[in-house]
Design an enzyme around this catalytic site. Structure first.
Site, short mmCIF file in Angstrom:
data_model
loop_
_atom_site.label_atom_id
_atom_site.label_comp_id
_atom_site.label_asym_id
_atom_site.label_seq_id
_atom_site.Cartn_x
_atom_site.Cartn_y
_atom_site.Cartn_z
N ASP A 67 0.81 -1.21 0.00
CA ASP A 67 0.00 0.00 0.00
C ASP A 67 0.85 1.27 0.00
OD1 ASP A 67 0.97 -0.46 2.56
OD2 ASP A 67 -0.99 -0.70 3.48
N ASN A 136 -7.46 -2.51 14.43
CA ASN A 136 -8.88 -2.75 14.12
C ASN A 136 -9.06 -3.95 13.18
OD1 ASN A 136 -8.00 -1.78 11.66
ND2 ASN A 136 -9.39 -0.03 11.58
N HIS A 138 -7.38 -4.54 10.32
CA HIS A 138 -7.15 -4.33 8.88
C HIS A 138 -5.85 -5.02 8.43
CE1 HIS A 138 -4.92 -0.30 9.74
NE2 HIS A 138 -4.01 -1.13 9.27
N GLU A 143 -9.65 -1.66 5.33
CA GLU A 143 -10.29 -1.34 6.60
C GLU A 143 -11.52 -2.22 6.82
OE1 GLU A 143 -8.75 0.37 8.63
OE2 GLU A 143 -8.26 2.41 8.02
C1 GLP Z 1 -0.63 0.45 8.56
C2 GLP Z 1 -0.30 -0.34 7.31
C3 GLP Z 1 -0.47 -1.82 7.51
C4 GLP Z 1 0.20 -2.23 8.79
C5 GLP Z 1 -0.45 -1.56 9.96
C6 GLP Z 1 0.17 -1.94 11.28
O1 GLP Z 1 -1.95 0.85 8.63
N1 GLP Z 1 -1.04 0.08 6.17
O2 GLP Z 1 0.03 -2.51 6.38
O3 GLP Z 1 0.12 -3.63 8.91
O4 GLP Z 1 -0.30 -0.16 9.79
O5 GLP Z 1 1.35 -1.24 11.49
P1 GLP Z 1 2.39 -1.53 12.61
O6 GLP Z 1 3.15 -2.74 12.16
O7 GLP Z 1 3.26 -0.32 12.67
O8 GLP Z 1 1.64 -1.77 13.86
#
Ligand code: GLP
Length: 258
Positions: A67, A136, A138, A143
């Site tokens: 993404d 949440n 995702h 989402e």
């Molecule tokens: C973001 C990214 C996700 C990621 C998530 C969790 O929203 N788009 O791909 O998995 O955050 O991030 P973190 O690993 O920093 O908790």
């Protein structure tokens, strides 16, 4: 789905790096799906070390990132492309032309998303997709409420996600409202999935994803339908799970699990 509980973040990261390195040694032209965020950071550090100290070779690898924020240029220090440069690409021998990250500045977003899907197809599909998980539930930027069959497209970020990610920006308001993201269906087409989570803040999401009903309200729960999904978590992220999972794990065994 195979859940692997490790003692801490470092053990989780090393385990994940071992799996990636194993797949890479078996298939030098591996098509690797990558994620941003703090969850895979330790794994990237371990892979860089394997490259520098043991010559782990990325010269034939192709990568596709999950993404990117809409409106952030690759040079913006909060763009996911920038994150990947700083935390992985600048330190390994992957050719620039083998790196794919959705372009948050694309003029025609729909055409760009279609192109991204086509490039994944042309590369032969993703062999191994690394994933984090949002608090949440995702995955990537899919989402809650995202279609479980969705493909790469633009998504509106929820307030929860924007506030979670605000820690990286100077001001909360700077967090983009939209992102380009592989769809849940795109992710599920990957031959293997490797989901990483650490910390108590992810416990509820991991429980819902691994043991809850499969629902678009928790997009990560779709991994229960995948034939080859590995979930590697530290003890804190595993703390909500009711099932019994192995406390230790040997990489040699990983190779035999289908
Ligand atoms: C973001 C990214 C996700 C990621 C998530 C969790 O929203 N788009 O791909 O998995 O955050 O991030 P973190 O690993 O920093 O908790």
């Amino acid at each position: 789905m195979l859940i692997i509980v490790k003692d801490d973040y470092e053990a989780m990261s090393n385990e994940a790096a071992q799996i990636v390195a194993d797949r890479l040694r078996r298939k030098p032209d591996l098509v690797l799906g990558l994620a941003t965020g703090t969850s895979p950071l330790g794994m990237y550090r371990a892979l860089i070390q394997m490259h520098k100290q043991h010559g782990l070779d990325f010269s034939k690898v192709t990568t596709f990132n999950l993404d990117e924020y809409v409106g952030l240029a690759p040079t913006h220090d909060q763009s996911y492309r920038y994150f990947m440069n700083v935390n992985l690409f600048n330190h390994i021998n992957i050719p620039e032309r083998h790196i794919f990250v959705p372009d948050g500045m694309a003029d025609d977003i729909d055409a760009h998303c279609e192109w991204y899907e086509e490039e994944i197809k042309k590369a032969g599909g993703i062999d191994l997709q690394v994933l984090g998980i949002g608090a949440n539930g995702h995955i990537a930027f899919n989402e809650p409420g995202s279609s479980l069959g969705s493909r790469t497209r633009v998504k509106t970020l929820t307030d929860t996600t924007r506030w979670d990610n605000a820690r990286f920006f100077e001001r909360r308001e700077e967090v983009p409202k939209y992102a380009l993201t592989m769809g849940v269906g795109t992710i599920m087409d990957s031959k293997e999935l490797l989901l990483l989570a650490n910390g108590a803040g992810k416990a509820a999401a991991i429980k819902a994803a691994a043991e809850g009903p499969i629902t678009a309200q928790v997009p990560a729960s779709v991994i229960q339908l995948h034939r080859k999904a590995y979930v590697i978590v530290d003890k804190d992220a595993a703390s909500g799970l009711s099932g019994r999972y192995p406390g230790t794990w040997r990489s040699s065994f990983t190779l035999e699990v289908v």
